[in-house]
Write an enzyme that holds these catalytic residues in place. Structure first.
Site, PDB file in Angstrom:
ATOM      1  N   PHE A 127       0.839  -1.190   0.000  1.00  0.00           N
ATOM      2  CA  PHE A 127       0.000   0.000   0.000  1.00  0.00           C
ATOM      3  C   PHE A 127       0.878   1.246   0.000  1.00  0.00           C
ATOM      4  O   PHE A 127       1.310   1.712   1.051  1.00  0.00           O
ATOM      5  CB  PHE A 127      -0.899   0.004   1.247  1.00  0.00           C
ATOM      6  CG  PHE A 127      -1.511  -1.352   1.546  1.00  0.00           C
ATOM      7  CD1 PHE A 127      -2.705  -1.735   0.946  1.00  0.00           C
ATOM      8  CD2 PHE A 127      -0.876  -2.248   2.401  1.00  0.00           C
ATOM      9  CE1 PHE A 127      -3.264  -2.989   1.204  1.00  0.00           C
ATOM     10  CE2 PHE A 127      -1.420  -3.502   2.666  1.00  0.00           C
ATOM     11  CZ  PHE A 127      -2.615  -3.873   2.063  1.00  0.00           C
ATOM     12  N   GLY A 153       8.075  -2.893   9.310  1.00  0.00           N
ATOM     13  CA  GLY A 153       6.918  -3.254   8.492  1.00  0.00           C
ATOM     14  C   GLY A 153       7.327  -3.578   7.066  1.00  0.00           C
ATOM     15  O   GLY A 153       7.162  -2.765   6.164  1.00  0.00           O
ATOM     16  N   SER A 198       7.936  -1.280  -0.013  1.00  0.00           N
ATOM     17  CA  SER A 198       8.769  -0.144   0.395  1.00  0.00           C
ATOM     18  C   SER A 198      10.239  -0.544   0.453  1.00  0.00           C
ATOM     19  O   SER A 198      11.115   0.300   0.220  1.00  0.00           O
ATOM     20  CB  SER A 198       8.299   0.436   1.727  1.00  0.00           C
ATOM     21  OG  SER A 198       8.194  -0.558   2.702  1.00  0.00           O
ATOM     22  N   ASP A 219       6.337   1.995   9.484  1.00  0.00           N
ATOM     23  CA  ASP A 219       5.192   1.567   8.669  1.00  0.00           C
ATOM     24  C   ASP A 219       4.747   0.177   9.141  1.00  0.00           C
ATOM     25  O   ASP A 219       4.418  -0.696   8.350  1.00  0.00           O
ATOM     26  CB  ASP A 219       5.608   1.541   7.188  1.00  0.00           C
ATOM     27  CG  ASP A 219       4.426   1.385   6.245  1.00  0.00           C
ATOM     28  OD1 ASP A 219       3.301   1.735   6.635  1.00  0.00           O
ATOM     29  OD2 ASP A 219       4.651   0.909   5.118  1.00  0.00           O
ATOM     30  N   HIS A 230      -0.526  -0.528  13.073  1.00  0.00           N
ATOM     31  CA  HIS A 230      -1.173   0.780  13.088  1.00  0.00           C
ATOM     32  C   HIS A 230      -2.021   1.022  14.337  1.00  0.00           C
ATOM     33  O   HIS A 230      -2.785   1.974  14.389  1.00  0.00           O
ATOM     34  CB  HIS A 230      -2.002   0.975  11.815  1.00  0.00           C
ATOM     35  CG  HIS A 230      -1.145   1.235  10.598  1.00  0.00           C
ATOM     36  ND1 HIS A 230       0.104   0.691  10.452  1.00  0.00           N
ATOM     37  CD2 HIS A 230      -1.341   1.997   9.503  1.00  0.00           C
ATOM     38  CE1 HIS A 230       0.618   1.101   9.302  1.00  0.00           C
ATOM     39  NE2 HIS A 230      -0.247   1.897   8.707  1.00  0.00           N
ATOM     40  N   HIS A 262       4.639   6.555   7.633  1.00  0.00           N
ATOM     41  CA  HIS A 262       3.621   6.357   6.594  1.00  0.00           C
ATOM     42  C   HIS A 262       2.217   6.305   7.198  1.00  0.00           C
ATOM     43  O   HIS A 262       2.056   6.012   8.370  1.00  0.00           O
ATOM     44  CB  HIS A 262       3.899   5.054   5.825  1.00  0.00           C
ATOM     45  CG  HIS A 262       3.129   4.960   4.534  1.00  0.00           C
ATOM     46  ND1 HIS A 262       2.583   3.780   4.080  1.00  0.00           N
ATOM     47  CD2 HIS A 262       2.808   5.911   3.609  1.00  0.00           C
ATOM     48  CE1 HIS A 262       1.983   4.011   2.915  1.00  0.00           C
ATOM     49  NE2 HIS A 262       2.091   5.293   2.613  1.00  0.00           N
ATOM     50  N   ASP A 263       1.227   6.599   6.368  1.00  0.00           N
ATOM     51  CA  ASP A 263      -0.204   6.496   6.715  1.00  0.00           C
ATOM     52  C   ASP A 263      -0.640   7.544   7.741  1.00  0.00           C
ATOM     53  O   ASP A 263      -1.387   7.228   8.680  1.00  0.00           O
ATOM     54  CB  ASP A 263      -0.548   5.079   7.200  1.00  0.00           C
ATOM     55  CG  ASP A 263      -0.233   4.019   6.166  1.00  0.00           C
ATOM     56  OD1 ASP A 263      -0.609   4.211   4.997  1.00  0.00           O
ATOM     57  OD2 ASP A 263       0.422   3.014   6.505  1.00  0.00           O
TER      58      ASP A 263
HETATM   59 MG    MG Z   1       1.813   1.884   5.204  1.00  0.00          MG
END
Ligand code: MG
Length: 205
Positions: free
Chosen positions: A14, A40, A46, A135, A138, A163-164
């Site tokens: 993602f 992650g 990534s 990342d 979450h 990220h996110d």
């Molecule tokens: Mg992410």
């Protein structure tokens, strides 16, 4: 080498293309200063963007993941992918996908997989880092633990990338944003701005 988006689109994961370009560009600078580290790995999307930069500069990326999927990727949860279900372990297993990505991208010599949780990997860590990319899980607990475990290892001038980060709670979970704001208010980072949901900070000291 430039990012091959035709290739990166074959990797599960993602990340938007503009975020990928920013991540790659940041890693090009960071990997000249010291090792990069990401929390992650998932299937290596990534790791491809950061690893590509490391290959060009002769750097390395440590990529941490227990490879059993995060909370939201478990069977029955929103981000569960049945392709990643491993009947042998009766659970999510992303490690084979990750290894396959490294092989296909020719990054075996530049990306070092660390297959365990972020907190275990960090327990005895003592190597200064030029880039920490958060990342991983979450949940607030997971994101905060990643920040607390790894940000302290940044060298002066090193990059903290998260990220996110969703400013609108309707668009996504707020844990990465909370960690990003915690770093900002610490006064120890220069804010290099966001690209999409990717926040980039530079550690001052
Ligand atoms: Mg992410």
């Amino acid at each position: 080498m430039m990012i091959d988006f035709e290739f990166s689109n074959t990797i599960k994961g993602f990340m938007d293309d503009d975020e990928a370009r920013r991540l790659h560009e940041t890693a090009l600078t960071a990997s000249c200063m010291g090792p990069c580290l990401e929390i992650g790995s998932y299937c290596g999307k990534s790791a491809y963007f950061i690893g590509l930069a490391c290959r060009d500069t002769g750097g390395v990326l440590y990529s941490i993941d227990h490879h059993r999927g995060s909370e939201e990727q478990q069977p029955g949860e929103e981000y569960f992918d049945p392709d990643l279900y491993d009947s042998q372990t009766d659970g999510v297993n992303t490690f084979n996908f990750f290894k396959d990505t490294l092989k296909r991208a020719d990054l075996i010599e530049n990306v070092i997989p660390i297959v365990t949780s972020s907190t275990v990997a960090g327990r005895m860590w003592a190597t200064p880092l030029a880039m920490v990319f958060i990342d991983g899980g979450h949940s607030f607990e997971a994101a905060l633990a990643d920040y607390k475990t790894w940000a302290k290892h940044l060298m002066a001038g090193g990059f903290l990338v998260i990220h996110d980060i969703f400013m609108d709670p309707e668009k996504g979970g707020q844990a990465p944003r909370q960690v990003y704001e915690r770093a900002l208010t610490s006064g120890r980072y220069e804010n290099l701005g966001m690209t999409g949901t990717l926040g980039v900070l530079r550690f001052i000291e």
